[in-house]
Scaffold this motif. Sequence first.
Motif, PDB file in Angstrom:
ATOM      1  N   GLU A 203       0.827  -1.212   0.000  1.00 12.25           N
ATOM      2  CA  GLU A 203       0.000   0.000   0.000  1.00 12.25           C
ATOM      3  C   GLU A 203       0.861   1.262   0.000  1.00 12.25           C
ATOM      4  OE1 GLU A 203      -3.546   2.097   2.708  1.00 12.25           O
ATOM      5  OE2 GLU A 203      -2.869   0.044   3.125  1.00 12.25           O
ATOM      6  N   SER A 204       1.911   1.262   0.816  1.00 10.71           N
ATOM      7  CA  SER A 204       2.791   2.428   0.881  1.00 10.71           C
ATOM      8  C   SER A 204       3.543   2.628  -0.425  1.00 10.71           C
ATOM      9  CB  SER A 204       3.773   2.280   2.043  1.00 10.71           C
ATOM     10  OG  SER A 204       3.107   2.257   3.285  1.00 10.71           O
ATOM     11  N   ASP A 256      14.554  -3.001  14.943  1.00  8.59           N
ATOM     12  CA  ASP A 256      14.267  -2.008  15.974  1.00  8.59           C
ATOM     13  C   ASP A 256      14.300  -0.585  15.435  1.00  8.59           C
ATOM     14  OD1 ASP A 256      17.234  -2.795  16.044  1.00  8.59           O
ATOM     15  OD2 ASP A 256      17.254  -0.860  17.069  1.00  8.59           O
ATOM     16  N   LEU A 257      14.975  -0.367  14.280  1.00 10.31           N
ATOM     17  CA  LEU A 257      15.034   0.972  13.707  1.00 10.31           C
ATOM     18  C   LEU A 257      13.701   1.394  13.097  1.00 10.31           C
ATOM     19  CD1 LEU A 257      18.576   1.058  12.039  1.00 10.31           C
ATOM     20  CD2 LEU A 257      17.877   1.841  14.312  1.00 10.31           C
ATOM     21  N   TRP A 258      12.811   0.442  12.881  1.00  7.50           N
ATOM     22  CA  TRP A 258      11.479   0.784  12.382  1.00  7.50           C
ATOM     23  C   TRP A 258      10.471   0.964  13.523  1.00  7.50           C
ATOM     24  CZ3 TRP A 258      11.726   2.692   7.859  1.00  7.50           C
ATOM     25  CH2 TRP A 258      12.523   2.145   6.853  1.00  7.50           C
ATOM     26  N   GLN A 259      10.912   0.806  14.760  1.00  5.06           N
ATOM     27  CA  GLN A 259      10.047   1.099  15.911  1.00  5.06           C
ATOM     28  C   GLN A 259      10.184   2.584  16.209  1.00  5.06           C
ATOM     29  OE1 GLN A 259       8.102  -1.457  17.010  1.00  5.06           O
ATOM     30  NE2 GLN A 259       9.120  -2.583  15.361  1.00  5.06           N
ATOM     31  N   ARG A 260       9.370   3.399  15.546  1.00  2.00           N
ATOM     32  CA  ARG A 260       9.625   4.829  15.477  1.00  2.00           C
ATOM     33  C   ARG A 260       8.493   5.667  16.056  1.00  2.00           C
ATOM     34  NH1 ARG A 260      13.849   5.477  12.508  1.00  2.00           N
ATOM     35  NH2 ARG A 260      13.472   7.720  12.478  1.00  2.00           N
ATOM     36  N   ALA A 261       8.864   6.857  16.549  1.00  2.00           N
ATOM     37  CA  ALA A 261       7.880   7.812  17.031  1.00  2.00           C
ATOM     38  C   ALA A 261       7.439   8.765  15.923  1.00  2.00           C
ATOM     39  CB  ALA A 261       8.457   8.610  18.199  1.00  2.00           C
ATOM     40  N   ASP A 262       8.194   8.810  14.814  1.00  2.00           N
ATOM     41  CA  ASP A 262       7.832   9.684  13.701  1.00  2.00           C
ATOM     42  C   ASP A 262       7.033   8.901  12.652  1.00  2.00           C
ATOM     43  OD1 ASP A 262       9.700   8.181  12.221  1.00  2.00           O
ATOM     44  OD2 ASP A 262      11.324   9.575  12.697  1.00  2.00           O
ATOM     45  N   ASN A 263       6.846   9.509  11.486  1.00  2.00           N
ATOM     46  CA  ASN A 263       6.009   8.886  10.449  1.00  2.00           C
ATOM     47  C   ASN A 263       6.805   8.132   9.393  1.00  2.00           C
ATOM     48  OD1 ASN A 263       3.486   9.790  11.461  1.00  2.00           O
ATOM     49  ND2 ASN A 263       3.855  11.832  10.618  1.00  2.00           N
ATOM     50  N   LEU A 264       8.092   7.900   9.634  1.00  2.00           N
ATOM     51  CA  LEU A 264       8.909   7.192   8.655  1.00  2.00           C
ATOM     52  C   LEU A 264       8.569   5.703   8.685  1.00  2.00           C
ATOM     53  CD1 LEU A 264      11.021   8.587   6.866  1.00  2.00           C
ATOM     54  CD2 LEU A 264      12.796   7.539   8.283  1.00  2.00           C
ATOM     55  N   ARG A 265       8.168   5.173   7.527  1.00  2.00           N
ATOM     56  CA  ARG A 265       7.770   3.772   7.449  1.00  2.00           C
ATOM     57  C   ARG A 265       8.361   3.157   6.178  1.00  2.00           C
ATOM     58  NH1 ARG A 265       6.728   5.294  11.692  1.00  2.00           N
ATOM     59  NH2 ARG A 265       4.784   5.173  12.897  1.00  2.00           N
ATOM     60  N   PRO A 266       8.662   1.867   6.199  1.00  2.00           N
ATOM     61  CA  PRO A 266       9.171   1.225   4.989  1.00  2.00           C
ATOM     62  C   PRO A 266       8.071   1.044   3.960  1.00  2.00           C
ATOM     63  CG  PRO A 266       8.830  -0.404   6.712  1.00  2.00           C
ATOM     64  CD  PRO A 266       8.568   0.944   7.343  1.00  2.00           C
ATOM     65  N   ALA A 267       8.467   1.059   2.690  1.00  2.02           N
ATOM     66  CA  ALA A 267       7.526   0.839   1.597  1.00  2.02           C
ATOM     67  C   ALA A 267       8.103  -0.211   0.662  1.00  2.02           C
ATOM     68  CB  ALA A 267       7.275   2.139   0.838  1.00  2.02           C
ATOM     69  N   ASP A 268       7.238  -1.011   0.094  1.00  2.00           N
ATOM     70  CA  ASP A 268       7.686  -2.024  -0.860  1.00  2.00           C
ATOM     71  C   ASP A 268       7.390  -1.533  -2.273  1.00  2.00           C
ATOM     72  OD1 ASP A 268       9.109  -4.342  -1.147  1.00  2.00           O
ATOM     73  OD2 ASP A 268       7.380  -5.678  -0.997  1.00  2.00           O
ATOM     74  N   LEU A 269       8.254  -0.645  -2.742  1.00  2.00           N
ATOM     75  CA  LEU A 269       8.217  -0.142  -4.120  1.00  2.00           C
ATOM     76  C   LEU A 269       9.499  -0.538  -4.839  1.00  2.00           C
ATOM     77  CD1 LEU A 269       7.195   1.602  -6.488  1.00  2.00           C
ATOM     78  CD2 LEU A 269       8.171   3.589  -5.316  1.00  2.00           C
ATOM     79  N   CYS A 270      10.601  -0.384  -4.136  1.00  2.00           N
ATOM     80  CA  CYS A 270      11.907  -0.790  -4.656  1.00  2.00           C
ATOM     81  C   CYS A 270      12.530  -1.793  -3.692  1.00  2.00           C
ATOM     82  CB  CYS A 270      12.833   0.416  -4.802  1.00  2.00           C
ATOM     83  SG  CYS A 270      12.279   1.646  -5.997  1.00  2.00           S
TER      84      CYS A 270
END
Length: 279
Positions: A203-204, A256-270
């Motif tokens: 989706e992202s 653990d680097l994706w356990q975030r307080a901001d809105n940065l999220r991984p996406a499956d595009l590349c």
Amino acid sequence: MDGGPSRTAMMAAGGRAAHLIVDSAPYLFQDTVAADLLGAQAGEVIGYHRQFGDHVVLSGTRAQVNARSSYTEARVRTGFGQYVILGAGLDTFAYRSPLARQIAVFEVDHPATQQWKRGLLETAGIDATATRFVGVDFERDDLAAKLAAQGFDSATPALVSWLGVSMYLTEAAISAVLTVLGTFAPGTELVLEYALPPELRDESGTAYAEFALPAAADQGEPWLSFFTPDALTDLLDKHGFTVAEHISQRETVSPDLWQRADNLRPADLCRLLRASVSD
């Protein structure tokens, strides 16, 4: 390219610089030189991320460029004596990593892009002696010969990174480069970033693509190539590579680097592909 700024190089460097300012710790990657290299343009680029940083394209760019750099530079540290950066743009590895003084670093890009980058380095007062600039027009020049002229040893394994480029090339152009890379010493490792076809995006990734791909086309830089993992594995196999893994953005860094307080999220595009020249 007429010697002016590269839009894609600016976006990548801006995403790395802005990550340390706009996003919160833990950081996916820490490029402490990108802002200095951008010089007078840094304020505008980073300011745009400050103002609109939650937009899917800007947050997606920061996630993409920092995650791929983190993974790739970790591979450089596994013991290679040569590092070839294809489509180097405004990459800063050679100007901030202590390892750059211990290994041979080759930045490969269009001569006009390199002329622009050299100007930025000089203006910023950044020492550029740790890298070897290899100016290549891929439509006209012999990549192997250009590398050899700068001291590249094709008989010694190297780490080759090719990030943020393949999606702008035709499959024929990608194959032409892979033909050259396949002649490098067995054990040479390639980290290649590639774009997924629509049916494999999450989706992202779909949301990012809906904004970014039309914008890239409007700027004269359309995305031309998309691969399923199986199709790209087959292509690499034909050029003498053994594929070790395909890596999603989520998998490029510690979970653990994706356990975030901001809105940065991984996406499956590349995704990234890691492969080695076969014996």
